[in-house]
Design a protein around this motif. Structure first.
Motif, PDB file in Angstrom:
ATOM      1  N   VAL A 151       0.830  -1.207   0.000  1.00 37.14           N
ATOM      2  CA  VAL A 151       0.000   0.000   0.000  1.00 37.14           C
ATOM      3  C   VAL A 151       0.865   1.259   0.000  1.00 37.14           C
ATOM      4  CG1 VAL A 151      -1.640   1.364   1.368  1.00 37.14           C
ATOM      5  CG2 VAL A 151      -1.997  -1.093   1.076  1.00 37.14           C
ATOM      6  N   VAL A 152       1.892   1.283   0.863  1.00 39.46           N
ATOM      7  CA  VAL A 152       2.776   2.447   0.934  1.00 39.46           C
ATOM      8  C   VAL A 152       3.533   2.622  -0.382  1.00 39.46           C
ATOM      9  CG1 VAL A 152       4.784   3.438   2.100  1.00 39.46           C
ATOM     10  CG2 VAL A 152       2.998   2.322   3.437  1.00 39.46           C
ATOM     11  N   ALA A 153       3.999   1.512  -0.967  1.00 40.33           N
ATOM     12  CA  ALA A 153       4.735   1.582  -2.235  1.00 40.33           C
ATOM     13  C   ALA A 153       3.842   2.117  -3.356  1.00 40.33           C
ATOM     14  CB  ALA A 153       5.271   0.203  -2.599  1.00 40.33           C
ATOM     15  N   ILE A 154       2.606   1.658  -3.413  1.00 44.24           N
ATOM     16  CA  ILE A 154       1.676   2.137  -4.449  1.00 44.24           C
ATOM     17  C   ILE A 154       1.408   3.626  -4.275  1.00 44.24           C
ATOM     18  CG2 ILE A 154      -0.707   1.990  -5.272  1.00 44.24           C
ATOM     19  CD1 ILE A 154      -0.594  -1.011  -4.733  1.00 44.24           C
ATOM     20  N   LEU A 155       1.217   4.051  -3.034  1.00 43.72           N
ATOM     21  CA  LEU A 155       0.982   5.476  -2.782  1.00 43.72           C
ATOM     22  C   LEU A 155       2.173   6.317  -3.207  1.00 43.72           C
ATOM     23  CD1 LEU A 155      -0.787   5.359   0.713  1.00 43.72           C
ATOM     24  CD2 LEU A 155      -1.828   5.911  -1.496  1.00 43.72           C
ATOM     25  N   GLN A 156       3.393   5.829  -2.914  1.00 43.32           N
ATOM     26  CA  GLN A 156       4.584   6.596  -3.278  1.00 43.32           C
ATOM     27  C   GLN A 156       4.770   6.661  -4.788  1.00 43.32           C
ATOM     28  OE1 GLN A 156       7.909   6.441  -0.813  1.00 43.32           O
ATOM     29  NE2 GLN A 156       9.436   6.783  -2.394  1.00 43.32           N
ATOM     30  N   ILE A 157       4.551   5.529  -5.472  1.00 40.97           N
ATOM     31  CA  ILE A 157       4.681   5.513  -6.931  1.00 40.97           C
ATOM     32  C   ILE A 157       3.630   6.416  -7.571  1.00 40.97           C
ATOM     33  CG2 ILE A 157       4.440   4.063  -8.977  1.00 40.97           C
ATOM     34  CD1 ILE A 157       5.662   1.777  -7.333  1.00 40.97           C
ATOM     35  N   THR A 158       2.408   6.359  -7.052  1.00 35.82           N
ATOM     36  CA  THR A 158       1.339   7.218  -7.582  1.00 35.82           C
ATOM     37  C   THR A 158       1.679   8.689  -7.393  1.00 35.82           C
ATOM     38  OG1 THR A 158      -0.300   5.506  -7.070  1.00 35.82           O
ATOM     39  CG2 THR A 158      -1.118   7.747  -7.459  1.00 35.82           C
ATOM     40  N   LEU A 159       2.162   9.035  -6.212  1.00 35.25           N
ATOM     41  CA  LEU A 159       2.546  10.417  -5.937  1.00 35.25           C
ATOM     42  C   LEU A 159       3.675  10.861  -6.852  1.00 35.25           C
ATOM     43  CD1 LEU A 159       2.339  12.970  -4.159  1.00 35.25           C
ATOM     44  CD2 LEU A 159       3.968  11.899  -2.592  1.00 35.25           C
ATOM     45  N   ALA A 160       4.666   9.989  -7.059  1.00 40.74           N
ATOM     46  CA  ALA A 160       5.796  10.327  -7.925  1.00 40.74           C
ATOM     47  C   ALA A 160       5.336  10.540  -9.365  1.00 40.74           C
ATOM     48  CB  ALA A 160       6.848   9.223  -7.858  1.00 40.74           C
ATOM     49  N   ASN A 161       4.440   9.701  -9.835  1.00 40.45           N
ATOM     50  CA  ASN A 161       3.927   9.854 -11.209  1.00 40.45           C
ATOM     51  C   ASN A 161       3.156  11.157 -11.376  1.00 40.45           C
ATOM     52  OD1 ASN A 161       4.678   7.551 -12.863  1.00 40.45           O
ATOM     53  ND2 ASN A 161       3.493   6.305 -11.454  1.00 40.45           N
ATOM     54  N   ILE A 162       2.364  11.514 -10.365  1.00 39.74           N
ATOM     55  CA  ILE A 162       1.581  12.743 -10.434  1.00 39.74           C
ATOM     56  C   ILE A 162       2.492  13.969 -10.462  1.00 39.74           C
ATOM     57  CG2 ILE A 162      -0.054  14.207  -9.171  1.00 39.74           C
ATOM     58  CD1 ILE A 162      -1.382  11.645  -8.181  1.00 39.74           C
ATOM     59  N   MET A 163       3.562  13.928  -9.682  1.00 40.77           N
ATOM     60  CA  MET A 163       4.418  15.100  -9.521  1.00 40.77           C
ATOM     61  C   MET A 163       5.459  15.244 -10.630  1.00 40.77           C
ATOM     62  SD  MET A 163       5.037  15.143  -5.386  1.00 40.77           S
ATOM     63  CE  MET A 163       5.929  16.695  -5.472  1.00 40.77           C
ATOM     64  N   THR A 164       5.809  14.142 -11.285  1.00 35.86           N
ATOM     65  CA  THR A 164       6.900  14.215 -12.268  1.00 35.86           C
ATOM     66  C   THR A 164       6.416  14.218 -13.709  1.00 35.86           C
ATOM     67  OG1 THR A 164       7.127  11.794 -12.178  1.00 35.86           O
ATOM     68  CG2 THR A 164       8.538  13.094 -10.717  1.00 35.86           C
ATOM     69  N   GLY A 165       5.164  13.926 -13.964  1.00 33.57           N
ATOM     70  CA  GLY A 165       4.665  13.954 -15.333  1.00 33.57           C
ATOM     71  C   GLY A 165       4.893  12.644 -16.051  1.00 33.57           C
ATOM     72  N   ASN A 166       5.078  12.719 -17.362  1.00 35.02           N
ATOM     73  CA  ASN A 166       5.183  11.521 -18.203  1.00 35.02           C
ATOM     74  C   ASN A 166       6.631  11.078 -18.376  1.00 35.02           C
ATOM     75  OD1 ASN A 166       2.373  11.446 -18.699  1.00 35.02           O
ATOM     76  ND2 ASN A 166       2.602  13.013 -20.283  1.00 35.02           N
ATOM     77  N   PHE A 167       6.957   9.947 -17.783  1.00 35.54           N
ATOM     78  CA  PHE A 167       8.262   9.324 -17.965  1.00 35.54           C
ATOM     79  C   PHE A 167       8.044   7.874 -18.349  1.00 35.54           C
ATOM     80  CE2 PHE A 167       9.730  13.012 -15.708  1.00 35.54           C
ATOM     81  CZ  PHE A 167      11.027  13.213 -16.173  1.00 35.54           C
ATOM     82  N   ASP A 168       8.968   7.332 -19.139  1.00 37.28           N
ATOM     83  CA  ASP A 168       8.833   5.950 -19.592  1.00 37.28           C
ATOM     84  C   ASP A 168       9.022   4.949 -18.456  1.00 37.28           C
ATOM     85  OD1 ASP A 168       8.382   6.789 -22.204  1.00 37.28           O
ATOM     86  OD2 ASP A 168      10.527   6.876 -22.638  1.00 37.28           O
ATOM     87  N   LYS A 169       9.847   5.313 -17.507  1.00 36.04           N
ATOM     88  CA  LYS A 169      10.112   4.395 -16.404  1.00 36.04           C
ATOM     89  C   LYS A 169      10.354   5.191 -15.130  1.00 36.04           C
ATOM     90  CE  LYS A 169      13.131   0.569 -14.962  1.00 36.04           C
ATOM     91  NZ  LYS A 169      14.310  -0.246 -15.312  1.00 36.04           N
ATOM     92  N   LEU A 170       9.802   4.701 -14.036  1.00 36.87           N
ATOM     93  CA  LEU A 170       9.994   5.338 -12.739  1.00 36.87           C
ATOM     94  C   LEU A 170      10.212   4.242 -11.702  1.00 36.87           C
ATOM     95  CD1 LEU A 170       8.016   8.270 -11.186  1.00 36.87           C
ATOM     96  CD2 LEU A 170       8.367   6.195  -9.856  1.00 36.87           C
ATOM     97  N   VAL A 171      11.245   4.383 -10.899  1.00 42.10           N
ATOM     98  CA  VAL A 171      11.552   3.412  -9.852  1.00 42.10           C
ATOM     99  C   VAL A 171      11.688   4.155  -8.528  1.00 42.10           C
ATOM    100  CG1 VAL A 171      13.198   1.721  -8.976  1.00 42.10           C
ATOM    101  CG2 VAL A 171      12.700   1.828 -11.419  1.00 42.10           C
ATOM    102  N   THR A 172      10.925   3.717  -7.547  1.00 40.08           N
ATOM    103  CA  THR A 172      11.034   4.294  -6.207  1.00 40.08           C
ATOM    104  C   THR A 172      10.489   3.300  -5.202  1.00 40.08           C
ATOM    105  OG1 THR A 172      10.422   6.152  -4.774  1.00 40.08           O
ATOM    106  CG2 THR A 172       8.782   5.431  -6.380  1.00 40.08           C
TER     107      THR A 172
END
Length: 262
Positions: free
Chosen positions: A187-208
């Motif tokens: 749950v925490v990982a999904i929330l962090q990934i979702t937040l990162a995607n919202i804040m950083t825009g469109n990227f092909d790959k995101l790891v956090t």
């Protein structure tokens, strides 16, 4: 029974726990250390790089350090799980805090040396193996400092969670505790990934991962790579928060034990 802490009673409680669980704990420790050596020492006999030997270190990390040690921790309060042993445990003439600290201390005396042994074996064996490799050849890569820090965070939080589960759940405590740990992490990982995607825009790959920075890639002709770390002013909180969670887990474990004592 007097519920204040008494050093003499605490010493007697430690002796009792060692007498009842010492042989089993020592046998468990010997087994885990033996398997740890079996998985991590083969790399020292290699004169050429072999990825399988490096992979064995990762197997040891998850199989022995995380799984094996947490299985050990799940047995800390097994005496309270059944009526036959629970009544005897409750009748021991020691305060709740003395029983709790005795169990916690014996657990820490196992899990902390196991973590330190893994780290020592990991670095010493890989460095020794690298020293035997021909000059200019591909070398073994020890875990980075950031990853080691993350492993230590995760290790202690897992142990604290399983420690709590061992007293909180009366049946299938390890399975239920592991399910809670995995569920919370997901749950925490999904929330962090979702937040990162919202804040950083469109990227092909995101790891956090929880408590880590963000790594972002854009592929194609305009290849871009970004690594976003927490600011230096925020770094102290990355140490304080996991420690606060661990202490909270221990405190809740104490309260749960106290409930059983009443």
């Amino acid at each position: 029974m007097n519920q204040t802490f008494d050093l003499h009673r605490f010493g007697l409680m430690l002796k009792l726990d060692l007498a009842e669980k010492g042989k089993n704990n020592l046998g468990t420790a010997a087994l885990l250390v033996g398997v740890l050596l079996f998985l991590m020492l083969p790399v020292t006999f290699s004169n050429t790089y072999k990825g399988v030997f490096e992979g064995l270190h990762y197997i040891a990390l998850f199989l022995i350090l995380f799984l094996g040690s947490s299985l050990y921790t799940s047995s800390v309060f097994t005496s309270y799980a059944s009526p036959s042993t629970g009544i005897a445990a409750l009748m021991i003439p020691a305060s709740t805090i003395e029983k709790f600290l005795s169990a916690l201390l014996l657990n820490l005396l196992f899990i902390i040396p196991l973590l330190l042994l893994f780290l020592e074996l990991h670095y010493s064996t890989l460095n020794y193996a690298n020293s035997k490799l021909p000059s200019g050849s591909y070398q073994y890569h020890p875990l980075s400092n950031d990853l080691i820090q993350y492993i230590c965070y995760s290790y202690m939080l897992i142990q604290g969670s399983i420690f709590l589960g061992s007293i909180y759940f009366t049946k299938a405590s390890y399975i239920k505790s592991a399910a809670c740990v995995i569920g919370t992490y997901v749950v925490v990982a999904i929330l962090q990934i979702t937040l990162a995607n919202i804040m950083t825009g469109n990227f092909d790959k995101l790891v956090t991962f929880p408590f880590t920075g963000w790594q972002l890639w854009n592929f194609g002709k305009d290849f871009k790579y970004f690594q976003i770390s927490y600011p230096d002013t925020f770094q102290p909180y990355l140490y304080i928060f996991p420690a606060f969670v661990l202490l909270s887990l221990w405190f809740i474990s104490y309260l749960r034990l106290k409930e059983k004592e009443i």
